[in-house]
Design an enzyme around this catalytic site. Structure first.
Site, PDB file in Angstrom:
ATOM      1  N   TRP A 199       1.074  -1.530   0.187  1.00  0.00           N
ATOM      2  CA  TRP A 199       0.111  -0.452  -0.191  1.00  0.00           C
ATOM      3  C   TRP A 199       0.798   1.656  -0.236  1.00  0.00           C
ATOM      4  CZ3 TRP A 199       2.347   2.671   3.925  1.00  0.00           C
ATOM      5  CH2 TRP A 199       1.862   2.104   5.322  1.00  0.00           C
ATOM      6  N   ASN A 200       2.023   1.591   0.227  1.00  0.00           N
ATOM      7  CA  ASN A 200       3.183   2.413   0.000  1.00  0.00           C
ATOM      8  C   ASN A 200       3.426   3.192  -1.087  1.00  0.00           C
ATOM      9  OD1 ASN A 200       4.562   0.429   0.019  1.00  0.00           O
ATOM     10  ND2 ASN A 200       6.494   0.982   1.692  1.00  0.00           N
ATOM     11  N   LYS A 223      -2.364  -8.738  -7.347  1.00  0.00           N
ATOM     12  CA  LYS A 223      -3.533  -8.142  -6.210  1.00  0.00           C
ATOM     13  C   LYS A 223      -2.513  -7.138  -5.132  1.00  0.00           C
ATOM     14  CE  LYS A 223      -3.631  -9.079  -2.315  1.00  0.00           C
ATOM     15  NZ  LYS A 223      -3.767  -8.578  -1.184  1.00  0.00           N
ATOM     16  N   PRO A 224      -3.261  -6.219  -5.494  1.00  0.00           N
ATOM     17  CA  PRO A 224      -2.719  -5.249  -4.505  1.00  0.00           C
ATOM     18  C   PRO A 224      -3.530  -4.514  -3.487  1.00  0.00           C
ATOM     19  CG  PRO A 224      -4.795  -4.631  -6.154  1.00  0.00           C
ATOM     20  CD  PRO A 224      -4.746  -6.035  -6.002  1.00  0.00           C
ATOM     21  N   ALA A 225      -2.443  -4.648  -2.443  1.00  0.00           N
ATOM     22  CA  ALA A 225      -2.643  -4.529  -0.966  1.00  0.00           C
ATOM     23  C   ALA A 225      -4.503  -3.638  -0.707  1.00  0.00           C
ATOM     24  CB  ALA A 225      -2.349  -3.334  -0.226  1.00  0.00           C
ATOM     25  N   GLY A 279       5.770  -6.478   0.329  1.00  0.00           N
ATOM     26  CA  GLY A 279       6.032  -6.085   1.328  1.00  0.00           C
ATOM     27  C   GLY A 279       6.079  -6.827   3.048  1.00  0.00           C
ATOM     28  N   SER A 280       5.580  -7.393   3.052  1.00  0.00           N
ATOM     29  CA  SER A 280       6.416  -7.812   4.591  1.00  0.00           C
ATOM     30  C   SER A 280       7.346  -9.237   4.227  1.00  0.00           C
ATOM     31  CB  SER A 280       5.515  -7.992   5.756  1.00  0.00           C
ATOM     32  OG  SER A 280       4.128  -8.805   5.583  1.00  0.00           O
ATOM     33  N   GLU A 301      10.955  -8.811  -2.243  1.00  0.00           N
ATOM     34  CA  GLU A 301      10.947  -7.482  -1.945  1.00  0.00           C
ATOM     35  C   GLU A 301      10.758  -7.424  -0.539  1.00  0.00           C
ATOM     36  OE1 GLU A 301      11.255  -3.846  -0.553  1.00  0.00           O
ATOM     37  OE2 GLU A 301      10.523  -2.947  -2.925  1.00  0.00           O
ATOM     38  N   LEU A 302      11.312  -6.909   0.591  1.00  0.00           N
ATOM     39  CA  LEU A 302      11.011  -7.832   1.598  1.00  0.00           C
ATOM     40  C   LEU A 302      11.268  -6.096   2.811  1.00  0.00           C
ATOM     41  CD1 LEU A 302      11.447 -11.633   1.889  1.00  0.00           C
ATOM     42  CD2 LEU A 302       9.072  -9.684   1.312  1.00  0.00           C
ATOM     43  N   CYS A 335       9.989   1.107   2.328  1.00  0.00           N
ATOM     44  CA  CYS A 335      11.272  -0.112   2.904  1.00  0.00           C
ATOM     45  C   CYS A 335      12.442   0.368   2.560  1.00  0.00           C
ATOM     46  CB  CYS A 335      10.473  -1.419   1.699  1.00  0.00           C
ATOM     47  SG  CYS A 335      10.627  -1.038  -0.539  1.00  0.00           S
ATOM     48  N   GLU A 436      11.809  -2.474  11.729  1.00  0.00           N
ATOM     49  CA  GLU A 436      11.394  -1.690  11.145  1.00  0.00           C
ATOM     50  C   GLU A 436      10.847  -0.570  11.616  1.00  0.00           C
ATOM     51  OE1 GLU A 436      10.269  -2.462   7.231  1.00  0.00           O
ATOM     52  OE2 GLU A 436      10.710  -1.529   6.025  1.00  0.00           O
ATOM     53  N   GLU A 513      14.124  -4.882  -9.453  1.00  0.00           N
ATOM     54  CA  GLU A 513      13.000  -5.010 -10.254  1.00  0.00           C
ATOM     55  C   GLU A 513      13.880  -3.559 -10.771  1.00  0.00           C
ATOM     56  OE1 GLU A 513      10.021  -4.391  -7.027  1.00  0.00           O
ATOM     57  OE2 GLU A 513       8.967  -6.263  -8.645  1.00  0.00           O
TER      58      GLU A 513
HETATM   59  P1  ADP Z   1       1.724  -4.724   5.477  1.00  0.00           P
HETATM   60  O1  ADP Z   1       1.713  -5.502   6.956  1.00  0.00           O
HETATM   61  O2  ADP Z   1       2.795  -3.542   5.480  1.00  0.00           O
HETATM   62  O3  ADP Z   1       0.143  -4.317   4.640  1.00  0.00           O
HETATM   63  P2  ADP Z   1       1.941  -7.488   3.621  1.00  0.00           P
HETATM   64  O4  ADP Z   1       3.623  -7.536   3.915  1.00  0.00           O
HETATM   65  O5  ADP Z   1       0.634  -7.403   4.602  1.00  0.00           O
HETATM   66  O6  ADP Z   1       2.066  -5.650   4.725  1.00  0.00           O
HETATM   67  O7  ADP Z   1       0.828  -7.108   2.710  1.00  0.00           O
HETATM   68  C1  ADP Z   1       1.875  -6.150   1.666  1.00  0.00           C
HETATM   69  C2  ADP Z   1       0.840  -7.104   0.178  1.00  0.00           C
HETATM   70  O8  ADP Z   1       1.086  -8.614   0.281  1.00  0.00           O
HETATM   71  C3  ADP Z   1      -0.261  -7.108   0.379  1.00  0.00           C
HETATM   72  O9  ADP Z   1      -0.949  -6.272  -1.162  1.00  0.00           O
HETATM   73  C4  ADP Z   1      -1.407  -7.797   1.899  1.00  0.00           C
HETATM   74  O10 ADP Z   1      -2.605  -8.061   1.138  1.00  0.00           O
HETATM   75  C5  ADP Z   1      -0.452  -9.093   0.797  1.00  0.00           C
HETATM   76  N1  ADP Z   1      -0.809 -10.394   1.749  1.00  0.00           N
HETATM   77  C6  ADP Z   1      -0.390 -10.224   3.299  1.00  0.00           C
HETATM   78  N2  ADP Z   1      -0.721 -11.239   3.846  1.00  0.00           N
HETATM   79  C7  ADP Z   1      -0.695 -12.393   2.322  1.00  0.00           C
HETATM   80  C8  ADP Z   1      -0.964 -13.847   2.142  1.00  0.00           C
HETATM   81  N3  ADP Z   1      -1.057 -14.593   2.878  1.00  0.00           N
HETATM   82  N4  ADP Z   1      -1.034 -14.063   1.089  1.00  0.00           N
HETATM   83  C9  ADP Z   1      -0.643 -12.918  -0.964  1.00  0.00           C
HETATM   84  N5  ADP Z   1      -1.140 -12.173   0.281  1.00  0.00           N
HETATM   85  C10 ADP Z   1      -0.908 -11.542   1.086  1.00  0.00           C
END
Ligand code: ADP
Length: 533
Positions: A199-200, A223-225, A279-280, A301-302, A335, A436, A513
């Site tokens: 989402w950032n 699959k966006p946030a 993401g995370s 990219e974590l 990040c 972080e 990337e």
């Molecule tokens: P944050 O905690 O900063 O939202 P996330 O890693 O949870 O970071 O989110 C990054 C992306 O990963 C978002 O699009 C979120 O919906 C997606 N996401 C989170 N959990 C899962 C999962 N188990 N499978 C697929 N996508 C996921």
């Protein structure tokens, strides 16, 4: 879940059609969502709220924005609901992957030139509608409009770059090991891919993945946030207008409750050959494990925990500006944001004072007000994480030089704001050393020697970005080589660009990337041997 009626969009191209220009403005469904906001857009049809599968936005039978089968998108500046999106699940994954598989059969065989032309058409449309796209971005993320405009330009740079890179995918002719043989390599698109974005940077993270995928000849399921799906859907509308054929780009809207079901369905699907995720770290590791059975290629990219080192010979103004850029941009929700700021003993107080003099001018508030240069945290969870890190530091002896608390008057109106903050006297025993912050908090640690600071900088399982400020060229070389990270900024805080290899080492991820490296992530290398010639 309610049954769906698909808003079927008439297409001028054939079913697997080669990209054909369309005057599509009449073909997009009308906008869905906040009516007041939609009125402010020059092209309201960019505001879509339902998933885009096989060239169509899929809306439920009626406007069911209050339905429990929707999840709400909230503007973090004021807590207001701005849209409701359908809760896609495993069934929609099957539909989207089937569409992408179908489309891959023909998209992979289009010429690179044709794919490039399609991406350039998208880029031209992004330029044409960039103010609308920036407004949608500010609306859902809260970031200041100036930053949103910058992000749209950055997002667009990937469309243009990969239009060029599409035509530079080359194979090689090899020296044969036996007379009468000819040996060669060719590069082929890996297949349909899943792109999972955070989402950032809701626009730039889409194009940084989508543009090289499409350029390589792959098709994609995005699959966006769940917190920021609207920019991704606006880019689908752009793609639709640009004539991206049905199924080449699909986008699911997935609520938090369904995300694991969807993630699992994507990882386990045999027809998807790759997942690119930003993401995370815990989610990245989970996707890695879940993808093992189908042996997917992964780009991850974590998280990071970037050190920012200020040596005593640094130009203080340069260092302060570089730090503000990395630490306070997007309210620190980046990040590659610097997390542990190591300042050498002899200039510690001078640097802290110079930093405070500038940071105190950062004005927080609604992103649409041009006077504001910082927005909110993305949600209450983000806000409480920042607050608890500051509390942890203070309880262990750190001092608050600036800020150090939520912004009550804005939060009383539904926002999730935290004051730009500077902490001094932070030590390795405190939370920001390990995790972080993802917020507007500059944590200043003290160091004495080069050897000590390099040891502390590398004392983390993460390795995305690192920064150092010095006027000594030998030191700059030594430090950039010793820091365990994928990217290093020397006397510079704004290191991102479309042309660089963006990515990390250690637990910060896999793959790169951007630039020519970015498209390689979507290509397979094949060896072909011709015998008995
Ligand atoms: P944050 O905690 O900063 O939202 P996330 O890693 O949870 O970071 O989110 C990054 C992306 O990963 C978002 O699009 C979120 O919906 C997606 N996401 C989170 N959990 C899962 C999962 N188990 N499978 C697929 N996508 C996921």
């Amino acid at each position: 879940m309610l049954s769906r009626s698909v808003f079927t969009v008439a297409r001028l191209s054939s079913s697997h059609g080669a990209a054909t220009a369309r005057s599509a403005s009449t073909l997009l469904p009308s906008a869905h969502g906040d009516a007041e906001f939609i009125k402010t857009l020059s092209k309201p049809e960019l505001f879509q709220t339902a998933s885009y599968i096989n060239g169509a936005f899929t809306y439920q039978g009626s406007d069911s924005s209050s339905s429990s089968s929707n999840f709400e998108v909230i503007n973090p500046s004021n807590g207001q609901t701005i849209a409701a999106c359908p809760r896609d699940g495993a069934a929609e994954v099957q539909q989207a992957v089937a569409a992408s598989k179908d489309a891959f059969a023909s998209w992979k065989d289009t010429t690179a030139k044709k794919r490039a032309t399609t991406l350039l058409r998208m880029a031209d449309l992004v330029d044409e509608h960039k103010e609308d796209l920036a407004r949608i971005l500010t609306f859902e993320s809260g970031k200041p409009l100036a930053e949103a405009r910058g992000e749209i330009n950055y997002a667009n740079s990937f469309l243009r770059l990969y239009a060029e890179e599409a035509t530079r995918v080359h194979g090689e002719v090899l020296q044969p090991n036996v007379a009468g043989r000819r040996m060669m390599t060719i590069k082929q698109p890996i297949g349909p891919v899943a792109l999972i974005t955070p989402w950032n940077f809701p626009a730039a993270m889409i194009t940084r993945k989508l543009a090289p995928a499409l350029a390589a000849g792959c098709t994609a399921v995005i699959k966006p946030a769940e917190l920021t799906p609207l920019s991704a859907l606006a880019f689908c509308a752009i793609a639709h207008e640009a004539g991206v054929p049905a199924g080449v780009m699909n986008c699911l809207t997935v609520g938090r409750e369904e995300v694991q079901e969807v993630g699992r369905a994507l990882c386990h699907h045999d027809d998807l050959r790759k997942i690119s995720f930003t993401g995370s770290t815990p989610v990245g590791k989970w996707l890695y494990r879940e993808s093992a059975d189908t042996v997917k290629k992964l780009s991850l990219e974590l998280g990071g925990n970037a050190p920012f080192i200020v040596f005593d010979d640094a130009d203080i103004d340069v260092a302060v500006n570089a730090l503000i850029n990395t630490k306070f941009r997007n309210t620190g929700q980046v990040c590659i944001s610097s997390n542990r700021i190591f300042v050498q003993d002899s200039i510690y107080d001078e640097f802290a004072a110079a930093l405070a003099a500038k940071v105190k001018n950062i004005k927080c508030g609604d992103g649409f007000n041009v006077e504001n240069s910082a927005g909110p945290l993305i949600n209450a969870q983000g806000l409480s994480k920042v607050a608890s890190q500051v509390d942890d530091c203070v309880s262990l002896g750190a001092s608050v030089l600036l800020g150090g608390e939520p912004i009550k008057e804005l939060n009383d109106k539904g926002g999730t704001f935290y004051k730009p903050t500077i902490l001094t006297g932070v030590t390795p025993l405190m939370a920001p050393y390990r995790e972080e912050t993802f917020g507007p908090v500059a944590s200043l640690f003290r160091f004495t020697s080069e050897e000590e600071v390099i040891r502390m900088a590398n004392d983390t399982p993460f390795g995305l970005a690192a920064y150092a400020c010095t006027s000594n060229m030998s030191l700059a070389f030594r430090v950039s080589e010793s820091l365990e990270s994928g990217m290093v900024g020397i006397n510079e805080g704004a290191i991102s660009a479309d042309t660089i290899p963006f990515g990390g080492v250690k637990q910060s991820g896999l793959g790169r990337e951007g630039g020519a490296w970015g498209i390689e992530e979507y290509l397979e290398l094949k060896y072909v041997c011709f015998g008995n010639i």
